[in-house]
Design a protein around this motif. Structure first.
Motif, short mmCIF file in Angstrom:
data_model
loop_
_atom_site.label_atom_id
_atom_site.label_comp_id
_atom_site.label_asym_id
_atom_site.label_seq_id
_atom_site.Cartn_x
_atom_site.Cartn_y
_atom_site.Cartn_z
N GLY A 1 0.93 -1.26 0.10
CA GLY A 1 -0.21 -0.07 -0.15
C GLY A 1 0.93 1.25 -0.05
N ASN A 2 0.39 2.31 0.64
CA ASN A 2 0.75 3.56 0.36
C ASN A 2 1.98 3.85 1.84
N GLY A 3 3.11 3.43 1.74
CA GLY A 3 4.06 3.39 2.91
C GLY A 3 4.37 4.73 3.20
N GLN A 4 4.40 5.47 2.21
CA GLN A 4 4.82 6.96 2.40
C GLN A 4 3.62 7.64 3.23
N SER A 5 2.49 7.52 2.89
CA SER A 5 1.23 8.16 3.53
C SER A 5 1.41 7.61 5.06
N ALA A 6 1.79 6.42 5.13
CA ALA A 6 1.94 5.98 6.66
C ALA A 6 3.10 6.59 7.37
N GLN B 1 1.77 9.84 8.55
CA GLN B 1 1.25 9.70 9.71
C GLN B 1 1.71 9.51 10.98
N LYS B 2 2.89 8.60 10.87
CA LYS B 2 3.71 8.37 11.84
C LYS B 2 4.18 9.81 12.75
N VAL B 3 4.74 10.46 11.71
CA VAL B 3 5.46 11.66 12.14
C VAL B 3 4.42 12.87 12.74
N LYS B 4 3.43 12.82 12.02
CA LYS B 4 1.93 13.63 12.68
C LYS B 4 1.52 13.17 13.95
N ASP B 5 1.68 11.85 14.26
CA ASP B 5 1.22 11.28 15.75
C ASP B 5 2.29 11.59 16.46
N ILE B 6 3.48 11.89 16.18
CA ILE B 6 4.69 11.94 17.30
C ILE B 6 4.32 13.57 17.64
N ILE B 7 4.15 14.30 16.43
CA ILE B 7 4.20 15.76 16.55
C ILE B 7 2.81 16.17 17.44
#
Length: 425
Positions: free
Chosen positions: A84-89, A92-98
């Motif tokens: 799937g879209n690993g770039q989107s994931a 999302q990971k960076v967003k969740d950390i922020i």
């Protein structure tokens, strides 16, 4: 006031005045990412300031800061191997950390960056992987996802070298063109502005060490250089990285008008007349003492300026027009007329705007000339739209005036346009 003193004041007025607040927030974000991904308490490691701030060409009112955060190398292999879209994931990971640091703030993924929206400005953080030669590989979540490369540090370095060589003329010129862009309502990226100025100064080394006294000639020659741009030309190559930088709006008509004003400014005999011309080019940041109004008696000058009410950073296109009507006659558009008679009904409206909604619309009607002064009918107040994107007026004032429209989004003026109303006396 000597013209070089006016330019010195002008450039001081363009200095970013909220830089400390912006960098405090980016340091908190970087510290959170470092703690989560590197087990480090540093608020600067692995971060790279790019964009206008990185090239030191941003001006007061700038609404965004671009930063790259270099991720641990192993994350690339983890997310590249994902179905799937690993770039989107990854975004999302960076967003969740922020979000652990700014849980009440609007934080969202936007294709290639994580956008952190604060009041008055936003941070666009690009998570990326540092490669050899200071190249970054970053995720692009659009169209199913892929990896792309970018070289912003080479751009920073090239611009810094030219600025040193030109004794800071380069940075002054880049900031000046940003002020012009904001005054004329042009959607031009900061990197494209810096590219034009870089190419111009690289080819005109006589301006490298001339100082502020020669800025009038420099400005005229810059606009003359920009008139050579073909309307069909789509992109230029940025300094350092040589990446393609695309033009997003047609500038030719306004560049030609600006060249006329810059030429007239040089020909003015009085310093105040010169300053008036430069204010019409670069906005309220350029110092100007309106002696005509000051000497007039019983005249109310209540003109308001959009930069006094909102931050000003034009990043979208706006086009307004006006329906001219009179009982018994067909309605026509103002832009198709050279002159109109008095006592006509005028309906100004937003014809086109590419700013995403929601946003607010404001209007300004300004009467100009000696007749407006004598009749005490200068006007110039900024009025909020009722919600329809339209403003009704009548041509009762027998003299020239203009109407400006402003698009306000997140407390920032992001688009503007102006239309002249040539009423027959």
């Amino acid at each position: 006031m000597a013209i070089e003193t006016s330019f010195e004041t002008f450039f001081n007025n363009l200095i970013v005045d909220n830089e400390e607040s912006i960098f405090q927030k980016i340091k908190r974000i970087v510290k959170t990412l470092n703690k989560n991904l590197y087990n480090s308490e540093s608020d600067t490691d692995h971060s790279y300031i790019i964009g206008s701030f990185g090239r030191n060409t941003a001006i007061k009112g700038v609404s965004d800061l671009d930063v790259i955060f270099a991720l641990p190398e192993d994350l690339y292999y983890t997310y590249d191997a994902r179905s799937g879209n690993g770039q989107s994931a990854l975004l999302q990971k960076v967003k969740d950390i922020i979000l652990t640091t700014y849980p009440q703030t609007d934080v969202r993924g936007d294709g290639q960056v994580v956008v952190i929206q604060f009041i008055g400005f936003k941070i666009e953080l690009c998570p990326a992987f540092l490669e050899e030669g200071n190249t970054f590989t970053y995720p692009d979540a659009n169209n199913g996802g892929c990896w792309k490369t970018v070289k912003p540090l080479q751009e920073n370095e090239a611009c810094d070298e030219l600025n040193t060589l030109s004794e800071e003329t380069y940075i002054k010129l880049c900031r000046l063109v940003r002020a012009w862009k904001n005054k004329f309502g042009l959607k031009i990226s900061g990197l494209l502005i810096d590219t034009w100025c870089y190419d111009f100064l690289s080819a005109n080394i006589e301006y490298h060490q001339e100082g502020l006294t020669h800025f009038p000639e420099l400005i005229k020659d810059l606009f003359n250089y920009m008139t050579t741009f073909s309307p069909d030309r789509r992109y230029w190559y940025s300094p350092g990285s040589r990446q393609k930088v695309y033009k997003k709006s047609n500038i030719n008509k306004k560049v030609k008008k600006s060249l006329e004003i810059a030429t007239e400014a040089i020909e003015c005999l009085e310093e105040d007349d010169k300053c008036g011309k430069y204010r019409s080019l670069f906005g309220k940041a350029f110092p100007y003492k309106n002696l005509v109004l000051e000497k007039a008696h019983n005249v109310r000058n209540n003109e308001e300026f959009i930069e006094d009410k909102f931050q000003l950073d034009i990043i979208y296109n706006l086009r307004i027009d006006c329906e001219v009507s009179q009982a018994g006659f067909r309605t026509v558009l103002l832009r198709n007329l050279k002159i109109i008679k008095s006592r006509m009904s005028l309906t100004f409206f937003v014809a086109d705007c590419d700013a995403p909604k929601p946003y607010e619309v404001y209007w300004k009607i300004k009467n100009v000339g000696q007749h407006a002064i004598e009749k005490d009918m200068i006007r110039g107040q900024i009025i909020k739209d009722a919600g329809q994107g339209r403003r009704k007026e009548s041509s009762t004032f027998n003299g020239p005036h203009y109407v400006e429209c402003y698009i306000i989004k997140d407390g920032i003026c992001v688009a503007r346009d102006r239309i002249n109303v040539p009423i027959r006396l």
